[in-house]
Enzyme design. Structure first.
Site, mmCIF file in Angstrom:
data_model
loop_
_atom_site.group_PDB
_atom_site.id
_atom_site.type_symbol
_atom_site.label_atom_id
_atom_site.label_comp_id
_atom_site.label_asym_id
_atom_site.label_seq_id
_atom_site.Cartn_x
_atom_site.Cartn_y
_atom_site.Cartn_z
ATOM 1 N N TYR A 189 -4.038 -5.633 -5.093
ATOM 2 C CA TYR A 189 -4.823 -4.613 -5.797
ATOM 3 C C TYR A 189 -5.180 -5.121 -7.196
ATOM 4 C CZ TYR A 189 -4.502 -0.985 -2.303
ATOM 5 O OH TYR A 189 -4.662 -0.253 -1.154
ATOM 6 N N LYS A 242 0.866 -1.185 0.000
ATOM 7 C CA LYS A 242 0.000 0.000 0.000
ATOM 8 C C LYS A 242 0.900 1.231 0.000
ATOM 9 C CE LYS A 242 -3.701 2.625 0.860
ATOM 10 N NZ LYS A 242 -3.052 3.956 0.960
ATOM 11 N N TYR A 274 -3.936 1.971 -9.006
ATOM 12 C CA TYR A 274 -4.692 2.828 -8.090
ATOM 13 C C TYR A 274 -3.899 4.106 -7.852
ATOM 14 C CZ TYR A 274 -7.089 4.095 -3.691
ATOM 15 O OH TYR A 274 -7.797 4.739 -2.699
#
Length: 212
Positions: free
Chosen positions: A84, A62, A88
């Site tokens: 994911y 992340k 993003y």
């Protein structure tokens, strides 16, 4: 010729001149570009816009923007086995109620390195509540990807693709004992309105800052 003499000659050689652009970048007056504030949103916004990628498709890492430096930092490694499903990131020169730029999930064929930017088209909005706070996501497609550039609305996507996206966001924080709720996907018009609102909010923030 002795080794000592060779060493002395090497020390006496003039240092190569650095490129002027490198010297300029080292100047105290120069400031590194900030991806949130310095990158243009794009002339086609709010329909088509630039996206700065923070997290690569298929990643468990992340990443997120460090708002002070403009660099991409590691926030955490996901606690679960999910990754994911798509690239993003965020839309530059936008602002949401959480004081962050608006989030975007960009559907495309390939993963993109964090820190890159690309052109995307909004095709839908995913309303989301993260630990009791609004955290909506724009669903977009890369307009320079021949497989996805023709999509204009989220209803055109295969149902499985939407289920995949929903399930990821519903599950990715469960092992942290954090609750995330995803509501029904909304059409492209809602996404465009959300982006326009975030653009207006950012403009108000800039005006307020300049008036201080």
């Amino acid at each position: 010729m002795s080794e000592e003499t060779k060493d002395n000659q090497r020390l006496q050689r003039p240092a190569p001149r650095l490129n002027e652009r490198i010297l300029s970048s080292l100047s105290r007056r120069s400031v590194a570009a900030h991806p949130w504030h310095d990158l243009e949103i794009g002339p086609g916004a709010p329909q088509i816009f630039n996206v700065v990628v923070e997290i690569t498709k298929g990643s468990k890492v992340k990443y997120e923007l460090d708002k002070k430096t403009g660099l991409i930092k590691v926030d955490r490694i996901l606690y679960s086995s999910v990754v994911y499903p798509h690239n993003y990131g965020f839309v530059p020169r936008t602002l949401c109620e959480d004081n962050d730029p608006i989030d975007v999930l960009v559907i495309m064929q390939e993963p993109v390195l964090p820190g890159c930017f690309l052109r995307a088209r909004a095709i839908g909005l995913m309303p989301m509540i993260d630990q009791g706070e609004k955290d909506d996501k724009i669903i977009a497609v890369c307009v320079d990807d021949p497989e996805y550039k023709h999509y204009t609305d989220i209803k055109e996507l295969p149902p499985h693709r939407l289920s995949e996206i929903r399930r990821f966001f519903e599950d990715y924080k469960k092992n942290e004992n954090k609750e995330v709720a995803v509501n029904d996907f909304l059409p492209s018009e809602s996404a465009v309105e959300a982006i326009q609102y975030s653009m207006d909010l950012y403009a108000e923030y800039i005006l307020h800052t300049l008036r201080r």
